[in-house]
Design a protein around this motif. Structure first.
Motif, PDB file in Angstrom:
ATOM      1  N   THR A  37      -6.730   5.007  -7.090  1.00 17.62           N
ATOM      2  CA  THR A  37      -5.796   4.492  -8.105  1.00 17.62           C
ATOM      3  C   THR A  37      -6.497   3.510  -9.019  1.00 17.62           C
ATOM      4  O   THR A  37      -7.579   3.015  -8.727  1.00 17.62           O
TER       5      THR A  37
ATOM      6  N   LYS B 149      -7.498  16.136 -12.664  1.00 14.49           N
ATOM      7  CA  LYS B 149      -6.659  14.958 -12.456  1.00 14.49           C
ATOM      8  C   LYS B 149      -7.558  13.790 -12.120  1.00 14.49           C
ATOM      9  O   LYS B 149      -8.298  13.817 -11.139  1.00 14.49           O
TER      10      LYS B 149
ATOM     11  N   LEU C 192      -2.701  22.585  -2.808  1.00 14.69           N
ATOM     12  CA  LEU C 192      -2.103  21.275  -2.581  1.00 14.69           C
ATOM     13  C   LEU C 192      -0.675  21.330  -3.077  1.00 14.69           C
ATOM     14  O   LEU C 192      -0.417  21.398  -4.267  1.00 14.69           O
TER      15      LEU C 192
ATOM     16  N   GLU D  86       3.237  11.115  -8.771  1.00 15.26           N
ATOM     17  CA  GLU D  86       2.502  11.507  -9.981  1.00 15.26           C
ATOM     18  C   GLU D  86       1.799  12.830  -9.766  1.00 15.26           C
ATOM     19  O   GLU D  86       1.777  13.708 -10.618  1.00 15.26           O
ATOM     20  N   LEU D  87       1.193  12.925  -8.569  1.00 12.91           N
ATOM     21  CA  LEU D  87       0.457  14.139  -8.262  1.00 12.91           C
ATOM     22  C   LEU D  87       1.362  15.350  -8.270  1.00 12.91           C
ATOM     23  O   LEU D  87       1.016  16.395  -8.823  1.00 12.91           O
ATOM     24  N   GLU D  88       2.549  15.206  -7.669  1.00 14.58           N
ATOM     25  CA  GLU D  88       3.467  16.336  -7.634  1.00 14.58           C
ATOM     26  C   GLU D  88       3.844  16.751  -9.046  1.00 14.58           C
ATOM     27  O   GLU D  88       3.907  17.929  -9.373  1.00 14.58           O
TER      28      GLU D  88
ATOM     29  N   VAL E 171       1.733   7.274  -6.305  1.00 17.72           N
ATOM     30  CA  VAL E 171       0.651   8.188  -6.639  1.00 17.72           C
ATOM     31  C   VAL E 171       0.995   9.613  -6.244  1.00 17.72           C
ATOM     32  O   VAL E 171       0.724  10.573  -6.969  1.00 17.72           O
ATOM     33  N   THR E 172       1.620   9.749  -5.082  1.00 14.15           N
ATOM     34  CA  THR E 172       2.003  11.090  -4.644  1.00 14.15           C
ATOM     35  C   THR E 172       2.967  11.716  -5.624  1.00 14.15           C
ATOM     36  O   THR E 172       2.843  12.893  -5.969  1.00 14.15           O
TER      37      THR E 172
ATOM     38  N   GLN F  22       0.924  21.894 -13.886  1.00 11.75           N
ATOM     39  CA  GLN F  22      -0.126  22.908 -13.806  1.00 11.75           C
ATOM     40  C   GLN F  22       0.473  24.282 -13.631  1.00 11.75           C
ATOM     41  O   GLN F  22       0.138  25.227 -14.323  1.00 11.75           O
TER      42      GLN F  22
ATOM     43  N   ILE G 141      -6.676   9.965  -3.215  1.00 14.37           N
ATOM     44  CA  ILE G 141      -6.360   9.599  -4.587  1.00 14.37           C
ATOM     45  C   ILE G 141      -6.897   8.197  -4.787  1.00 14.37           C
ATOM     46  O   ILE G 141      -6.621   7.306  -3.988  1.00 14.37           O
TER      47      ILE G 141
ATOM     48  N   ALA H 136      -4.593  23.275  -8.759  1.00 16.13           N
ATOM     49  CA  ALA H 136      -4.454  22.309  -7.664  1.00 16.13           C
ATOM     50  C   ALA H 136      -4.892  22.954  -6.368  1.00 16.13           C
ATOM     51  O   ALA H 136      -4.311  22.735  -5.315  1.00 16.13           O
TER      52      ALA H 136
ATOM     53  N   HIS I 281      -4.245  10.939   0.873  1.00 20.95           N
ATOM     54  CA  HIS I 281      -3.014  11.665   0.545  1.00 20.95           C
ATOM     55  C   HIS I 281      -2.688  12.704   1.598  1.00 20.95           C
ATOM     56  O   HIS I 281      -1.602  12.737   2.163  1.00 20.95           O
TER      57      HIS I 281
ATOM     58  N   TRP J   1       2.125  16.365 -11.720  1.00 19.68           N
ATOM     59  CA  TRP J   1       0.990  17.048 -12.341  1.00 19.68           C
ATOM     60  C   TRP J   1       0.882  18.465 -11.813  1.00 19.68           C
ATOM     61  O   TRP J   1       0.626  19.404 -12.552  1.00 19.68           O
ATOM     62  N   ASP J   2       1.067  18.584 -10.514  1.00 19.90           N
ATOM     63  CA  ASP J   2       1.029  19.875  -9.858  1.00 19.90           C
ATOM     64  C   ASP J   2       2.005  20.844 -10.518  1.00 19.90           C
ATOM     65  O   ASP J   2       1.656  21.961 -10.895  1.00 19.90           O
TER      66      ASP J   2
ATOM     67  N   LEU K  91      -5.668  -6.182  -4.542  1.00 21.58           N
ATOM     68  CA  LEU K  91      -4.865  -5.030  -4.928  1.00 21.58           C
ATOM     69  C   LEU K  91      -5.025  -4.675  -6.390  1.00 21.58           C
ATOM     70  O   LEU K  91      -4.473  -3.696  -6.862  1.00 21.58           O
TER      71      LEU K  91
ATOM     72  N   VAL L 295       2.243   1.986  -3.362  1.00 21.30           N
ATOM     73  CA  VAL L 295       1.229   2.583  -4.236  1.00 21.30           C
ATOM     74  C   VAL L 295       1.076   4.057  -3.904  1.00 21.30           C
ATOM     75  O   VAL L 295       1.019   4.922  -4.777  1.00 21.30           O
ATOM     76  N   ARG L 296       1.023   4.331  -2.599  1.00 25.30           N
ATOM     77  CA  ARG L 296       0.813   5.707  -2.164  1.00 25.30           C
ATOM     78  C   ARG L 296       1.945   6.605  -2.637  1.00 25.30           C
ATOM     79  O   ARG L 296       1.712   7.683  -3.161  1.00 25.30           O
TER      80      ARG L 296
ATOM     81  N   VAL M 180      -6.401   5.997  -1.614  1.00 22.44           N
ATOM     82  CA  VAL M 180      -5.223   6.326  -0.819  1.00 22.44           C
ATOM     83  C   VAL M 180      -5.454   7.691  -0.184  1.00 22.44           C
ATOM     84  O   VAL M 180      -5.784   8.654  -0.881  1.00 22.44           O
TER      85      VAL M 180
ATOM     86  N   LYS N  93       0.838  -1.205   0.000  1.00 16.18           N
ATOM     87  CA  LYS N  93       0.000   0.000   0.000  1.00 16.18           C
ATOM     88  C   LYS N  93       0.867   1.247   0.000  1.00 16.18           C
ATOM     89  O   LYS N  93       0.596   2.219  -0.704  1.00 16.18           O
TER      90      LYS N  93
END
Lengths: 424, 359
Positions: free
Chosen positions: B354, B335, B53, A158-160, A155-156, A166, B352, B33, B14, A162-163, B6, A151-152, B12, A148
């Motif tokens: 997934t 997103k 964020l 990816e988010l950064e 994902v984080t 932006q 988030i 964001a 965040h 994208w951020d 899974l 995965v987290r 998740v 887990k």
């Protein structure tokens, strides 16, 4: 009397004693041999062999071999020495007795210790097993947690990303707009004017006033993209109203406020009440058919009440109650008669019985309950029990707050109470 | 078991941010964001907070305080450049704010006599066609549609008949805005009524009752021919109506699901995939659902009239985040899988989800 075994042979080394005890013709089991550190006994009824040993031996390690018509003992000495004889000489009777008892006690203790030791080892084994399983489960859990977590993190990230994208995109846009502004300054102004005019014309026809023009303050870049769109927007809708009504329900409350369960119970009780016909037919045989019907009797009673014949009304209601004692209306009406006849206690009883039957409290039986409370209140007041009377009146008011007569009567009673309390 | 588990979408958590006021609504600011939290401070005033964020945290950018607590807000009726926020508050006022200059609202009207429970906007953000409009539903039983260009009076008003007892309107949603004329408003009430108003013909198009009070309604897309409508209610039930085929007497076909024992406070469709939606529950849980269409979406009944066929629902994931109800939920339009939810335990959480691509 046991037969003492005296024939035995023994020999010794410095560390051990070897004793051979012949026992012919009898079966010997380990239970027959009793040995402590200084006492040895073999008892196979009717034979008995007993020996107080010269010196203490190590009884846990010593062995006895049973077979071939004899028992062969291997006794390990506690102290390395040579014994003069197998048994202690001068062994008096008391000493013997004492030693015997001691021996038994010692044996008991040993047995206890052994069981204790066994218990302890068992516990340890259990604990170990438990810990092992816990470790396994822990391992499984950490594995899932790790997955887990991975995965987290992914994902984080990816988010950064994208951020960042932006923000960069926004920066770029802003720079672009500014660049364009500086370049085509005059052209922009002209274009603005044109667009403003175009936008105004379609709206002139409508009588609605335009609220604060949003193009003006936001700089020209909004004009570029939005200007065209403004033209195509239709005029605001002409105002209209749609009238609606809400779903009606059998019980006019929404499900969350509904006391459906209670209402159904009430309905069921009503149905039951109408169906029950009580016993005692022997006395009623000479009554006519219609006189056995509680409803008919109730109507009769009502008529007699109306004409003022209260006693007759009471008897009609009495008969009806005998036939069917679950109809609250009968008790209510009878209470009214009793009130008129000034049988106040009976009136109170009847009202109470009616109220009992009128549970559960639902909007359906509101009227009946109000009547019951009011009548009981009146009875109390006539008995000069004003406090109870007021209680009942207030209960009636709670159910039906808009009833003015009840309100007025309640006020009167309150004054009366205050008046009497002032006097006393 | 764990490996197949899974493979499903995971939720998740965040970022989590504790707030010192009651949160009623949370919305992403489009094309950014940043997110907005709307609520009520302990002293009885309204709060709008703008967070960004960044890194693994929410950074507070602005805090705006207003006279009355704010219940709901939407960006639906504003353009992408302006990004004005329309809010409904506890006093029945509809305000449109420019967040750069929030002292005076761009548009303000006392639309209702009681608290505005729900608000929705259509025609903005580059989605759909037609004039931008805002609809508000209030405890006084009225549903009113406003055009920001027209002051003081609504362009449409759905109110109870004279003498009718009023039922609280708990939720409103726009739909069917696929061209300039067509538009539909769906309203859910506390006695379980769901009413569909057609704004082109100014009439009641469909009416039904789902027995339990309706907490939230949403069309899967506002800007297409109406496809699906999800209505959630008290006692853990929600209904998905297939809105493509309306039968003259039976109305729309539906499938219903009882997921949890508690109230389902909100439903929100994923902007990037209209068959996936998330419901938030009174026990602090979130459920992610996928709707599957039936083989044939409509069939003929015995009299030859067209009747819709409802599909089926499958639960993709569920997670419990809080002990208090999660009252507001919003997917980020930019997103896929990013969403924000706010609960009555005064925390706002950014989540988030997934693997939504593989669903």
């Amino acid at each position: 009397m046991p037969v003492w075994l005296r024939e035995y042979s023994w020999r010794q080394t410095s560390t051990a004693v070897y004793l051979s005890l012949p026992l012919r013709g009898v079966r010997v089991t380990p239970a027959n041999i009793f040995c402590t550190d200084q006492y040895l006994k073999v008892s196979v009824p009717p034979f008995l062999f007993e020996a107080i040993l010269f010196a203490p031996i190590d009884d846990t390690n010593s062995t006895a071999k049973i077979g071939n018509g004899a028992i062969f003992f291997t006794l390990y000495k506690k102290e390395v020495s040579m014994w003069d004889s197998l048994t202690l000489p001068n062994a008096g009777k008391e000493k013997l007795q004492y030693l015997r008892e001691n021996a038994v006690l010692k044996a008991h203790e040993k047995a206890k210790e052994e069981t204790e030791a066994k218990k302890v080892t068992k516990q340890e084994h259990k604990k170990y097993a438990l810990e092992a399983t816990m470790k396994l489960e822990e391992a499984e859990r950490t594995r899932i947690e790790d997955l887990k977590e991975k995965v987290r993190l992914k994902v984080t990230k990816e988010l950064e990303l994208w951020d960042k994208q932006q923000k960069e995109a926004e920066k770029l846009k802003r720079l672009q707009k500014e660049g364009e502004l500086y370049q085509g300054g005059d052209q922009v102004k002209e274009k603005k004017k044109e667009k403003m005019n175009k936008a105004r014309i379609p709206n002139e026809g409508t009588s609605k006033t335009r609220l604060k023009p949003t193009q003006g303050c936001h700089g020209s870049y909004s004009m570029f993209s939005e200007g065209l769109k403004e033209e195509q927007l239709p005029a605001p809708r002409s105002a209209a109203t749609i009238k609606i009504s809400f779903t009606s329900r059998v019980f006019p409350t929404a499900l969350r406020e509904s006391r459906v369960a209670e209402e159904e119970e009430w309905l069921r009780k009503q149905a039951e009440a109408r169906r029950t016909v009580s016993a005692d037919l022997s006395e009623l045989e000479d009554l006519k058919e219609e006189e056995k019907n509680p409803d008919w009797l109730k109507d009769k009673g009502n008529k007699m009440f109306a004409t003022g014949n209260y006693l007759a009304a009471v008897s009609a209601y009495n008969l009806a109650v005998r036939l069917n004692n679950k109809l609250p209306i009968l008790y209510l009406n009878r209470a009214a008669c009793h009130l008129k006849l000034r049988n106040l206690h009976k009136a109170i009883e009847d009202c109470s019985k009616a109220l009992e039957l009128l549970t559960p409290p639902v909007p359906d039986n509101e009227n009946a309950r109000v009547k019951a409370y009011v009548r009981r209140g009146t009875a109390f007041c006539q008995l000069e029990l004003y406090a109870e009377g007021l209680q009942d009146y207030e209960a009636a008011l709670k159910i039906d707050p808009k009833n003015e007569t009840v309100e007025k009567d309640a006020e009167k009673i309150r004054h009366l109470i205050q008046g009497t309390s002032q006097d006393s | 078991m764990s490996s197949s588990g899974l493979e499903r979408p995971q939720v998740v958590a965040h970022v989590q941010q504790a707030l010192n006021y009651t949160l009623f609504d949370c919305k992403w600011v489009p094309r950014s964001a940043r997110l907005l939290c709307l609520g009520s401070a302990a002293r009885g005033t309204g709060l709008i907070q703008l967070y960004e964020l960044s890194g693994g945290r929410l950074a507070l950018l602005r805090e705006i305080e207003k006279a009355k607590p704010i219940k709901c807000g939407t960006f639906g009726a504003t353009s992408l450049q302006q990004r004005y926020l329309a809010t409904g508050d506890f006093g029945g006022n509809l305000n449109i704010w420019n967040l750069e200059a929030p002292e005076i609202p761009v548009y303000s009207v006392k639309g209702h006599k009681e608290i505005i429970n729900s608000i929705d906007g259509v025609g903005g953000l580059g989605i759909g066609e037609g004039a931008p409009e805002i609809v508000t539903g209030s405890r006084d039983g009225d549903v009113k549609v406003w055009d920001p260009r027209q002051k003081d009076t609504p362009v449409a008003n759905m109110e109870p008949l004279q003498g009718e007892s009023k039922r609280d309107c708990w939720t409103v949603a726009f739909g069917n805005a696929y061209n300039q004329e067509e538009r539909v408003v769906c309203a859910g009430y506390d006695n379980g009524d769901i009413k569909l108003f057609d704004l082109k013909t100014m009439s009641l198009r469909w009416d039904t009752n789902i027995k339990n009070g309706v907490c939230s309604v949403e069309f899967d897309r506002k800007d297409v021919n109406m496809n699906k409508l999800v209505a959630t209610s008290l006692e853990g039930k929600f209904h998905v109506f297939d809105m493509r085929t309306q039968h003259p007497t039976k109305g729309f076909a539906s499938v219903s699901e009882k997921a949890q024992k508690s109230t389902i406070w909100q439903v929100r469709h994923l902007p990037q995939n209209r068959d996936i939606f998330m419901t938030s529950g009174g026990a602090g849980s979130l459920h992610l659902w996928k709707y599957e269409y039936p083989a044939q979406r409509s069939k003929k009944d015995s009299e030859g009239a067209e009747m819709g066929v409802a599909g089926s629902l499958s639960l993709l994931q569920n997670v419990t985040l809080s002990t208090q109800p999660i009252s507001c939920l919003d997917w980020s339009p930019d997103k896929k899988g990013l969403c924000v939810c706010g609960a009555f335990d005064q925390t706002v959480r950014v989540l988030i989800v997934t693997k939504l691509n593989k669903v």
